[in-house]
Design an enzyme around this catalytic site. Structure first.
Site, PDB file in Angstrom:
ATOM      1  N   HIS A  74      92.607  28.706 -60.821  1.00  0.00           N
ATOM      2  CA  HIS A  74      92.223  30.578 -59.755  1.00  0.00           C
ATOM      3  C   HIS A  74      91.452  29.388 -59.012  1.00  0.00           C
ATOM      4  O   HIS A  74      90.377  28.541 -59.654  1.00  0.00           O
ATOM      5  CB  HIS A  74      92.279  31.291 -60.624  1.00  0.00           C
ATOM      6  CG  HIS A  74      90.566  31.120 -61.117  1.00  0.00           C
ATOM      7  ND1 HIS A  74      91.021  30.157 -62.654  1.00  0.00           N
ATOM      8  CD2 HIS A  74      89.868  31.649 -61.739  1.00  0.00           C
ATOM      9  CE1 HIS A  74      89.371  31.170 -63.010  1.00  0.00           C
ATOM     10  NE2 HIS A  74      88.671  31.572 -62.662  1.00  0.00           N
ATOM     11  N   ARG A 124      77.363  33.989 -65.017  1.00  0.00           N
ATOM     12  CA  ARG A 124      78.339  33.526 -63.783  1.00  0.00           C
ATOM     13  C   ARG A 124      77.476  34.298 -62.738  1.00  0.00           C
ATOM     14  O   ARG A 124      77.791  35.389 -62.943  1.00  0.00           O
ATOM     15  CB  ARG A 124      79.640  33.646 -62.965  1.00  0.00           C
ATOM     16  CG  ARG A 124      80.469  33.803 -61.773  1.00  0.00           C
ATOM     17  CD  ARG A 124      81.813  33.228 -62.189  1.00  0.00           C
ATOM     18  NE  ARG A 124      82.215  34.492 -61.408  1.00  0.00           N
ATOM     19  CZ  ARG A 124      83.489  35.466 -61.605  1.00  0.00           C
ATOM     20  NH1 ARG A 124      84.275  34.282 -61.898  1.00  0.00           N
ATOM     21  NH2 ARG A 124      83.756  35.929 -60.979  1.00  0.00           N
TER      22      ARG A 124
HETATM   23  C1  OGA Z   1      84.558  31.105 -63.873  1.00  0.00           C
HETATM   24  C2  OGA Z   1      85.098  30.160 -64.274  1.00  0.00           C
HETATM   25  C3  OGA Z   1      84.961  28.481 -65.715  1.00  0.00           C
HETATM   26  C4  OGA Z   1      84.576  28.098 -66.773  1.00  0.00           C
HETATM   27  O1  OGA Z   1      83.177  31.165 -63.614  1.00  0.00           O
HETATM   28  O2  OGA Z   1      84.867  32.031 -63.077  1.00  0.00           O
HETATM   29  O3  OGA Z   1      86.070  29.938 -63.580  1.00  0.00           O
HETATM   30  O4  OGA Z   1      84.848  26.546 -67.303  1.00  0.00           O
HETATM   31  N1  OGA Z   1      85.026  29.324 -65.647  1.00  0.00           N
HETATM   32  O5  OGA Z   1      83.423  29.063 -67.748  1.00  0.00           O
HETATM   33 MN    MN Z   2      86.631  31.653 -62.599  1.00  0.00          MN
END
Ligand code: OGA
Ligand code: MN
Length: 288
Positions: A111, A274
């Site tokens: 994604h 994030r």
């Molecule tokens: C995100 C995600 C990937 C991960 O933070 O958007 O898809 O490896 N993370 O945790």
């Molecule tokens: Mn992601």
């Protein structure tokens, strides 16, 4: 590393590509510092060139994480973020306790982030807090290279198409119905090929997490075409794989790449944070 309070004015980032197409490790920077506009410009150009950049050993606070991401634009708040969480801009991704081998934990599907928004995010800055000893890598796929690898006939046709994106998979996490999710985040129509607003590059902009169908095609044609485009994007030649350590940070450009969190570490824990930068409305520019 320099001391926490120092201001970096010189420009001395080291950039080590992981592959020809995508990914580079950036060193010579301390994200705890108050970074100069020049350094931020260097980071931005590394991001544009490599689609995802990685930093190691960045023991930053949540405030420093937010402050760094804010240098690249306004920040997004994800709708599943608990309202009583102190830093609303920090999106926590933790190992799902119901995870069992073979079942999905969340981001283990290709994604680009929040393509179900009208203005999906420009970029995501993800920091590793807890990592399994081995496993839990993240994979990234270059959607510009995936577009460029298509046949000339496909490259002519795809820019005429629009795809629909749906984020209502998050409704359940909020304890909401899909209908009430759609009131706040209606289905979005985005071009199948998007022009990158900064580099002008064309990128494939459909993903198997949020794209429901391509408009104007029958269900069967849409499924066939999406399947073809997803397999195009899944070629290893267009990908890189990042092996995290605690305090590694990945900063990716959601406009030019996709990612996949490899869910191979059960029953170990993995916790990530994030901070996400708001982007603009995807468009296709035939002149670029
Ligand atoms: C995100 C995600 C990937 C991960 O933070 O958007 O898809 O490896 N993370 O945790
Ligand atoms: Mn992601």
């Amino acid at each position: 590393m320099a001391t926490a309070a120092a201001t970096r004015t010189s420009n001395r980032l080291e950039i080590a590509p992981l592959t020809i197409n995508i990914g580079a490790e950036v060193s010579g920077i301390d994200l705890r510092e108050d970074l100069s506009d020049d350094v931020i410009a260097e980071v931005r150009s590394a991001l544009l060139a490599h689609k995802v950049i990685f930093f190691r050993d960045q023991d930053i606070t949540e405030d420093q994480h937010i402050k760094f991401a804010r240098r690249f634009g306004d920040l997004e708040i994800h709708p599943v973020t608990p309202k009583d969480q102190p830093h609303q801009e920090v999106f926590h991704l933790k190992t799902n306790p119901v995870f069992r081998p073979g079942s999905r934990v969340g981001a283990d599907l290709w994604h680009s982030d929040v393509t179900w928004r009208a203005e999906p995010s420009l970029g995501s800055v993800l920091r590793a807090r807890i990592m399994p000893e081995v496993g839990g890598d993240t994979m990234f796929a270059d959607m510009v290279a995936a577009y460029e690898g298509l046949s000339p006939a496909m490259k002519e046709w795809l820019p005429t198409l629009t795809a629909v994106h749906d984020g209502s998979v998050f409704a359940a996490l909020q304890g909401k119905s899909k209908e009430s999710f759609w009131e706040e985040f209606p289905l979005q129509r985005h071009p199948v090929i998007r022009t990158h607003p900064e580099t002008g590059a064309r990128a494939l902009y459909v993903n198997c997490s949020f794209t429901t169908h391509i408009e104007g095609l029958s269900d069967k044609e849409s499924a066939w075409l999406l399947d073809h485009l997803y397999s195009q994007a899944s070629r290893p030649e267009y990908q890189c794989r990042f092996r995290w350590k605690v305090n590694s940070i990945a900063f990716w450009d959601n406009r030019s790449c996709q990612h996949y969190a490899v869910a191979d570490y059960y029953p170990a824990m993995r916790a990530m944070e994030r901070v996400t930068v708001v982007g603009d409305k995807p468009y296709f520019d035939p002149a670029r």
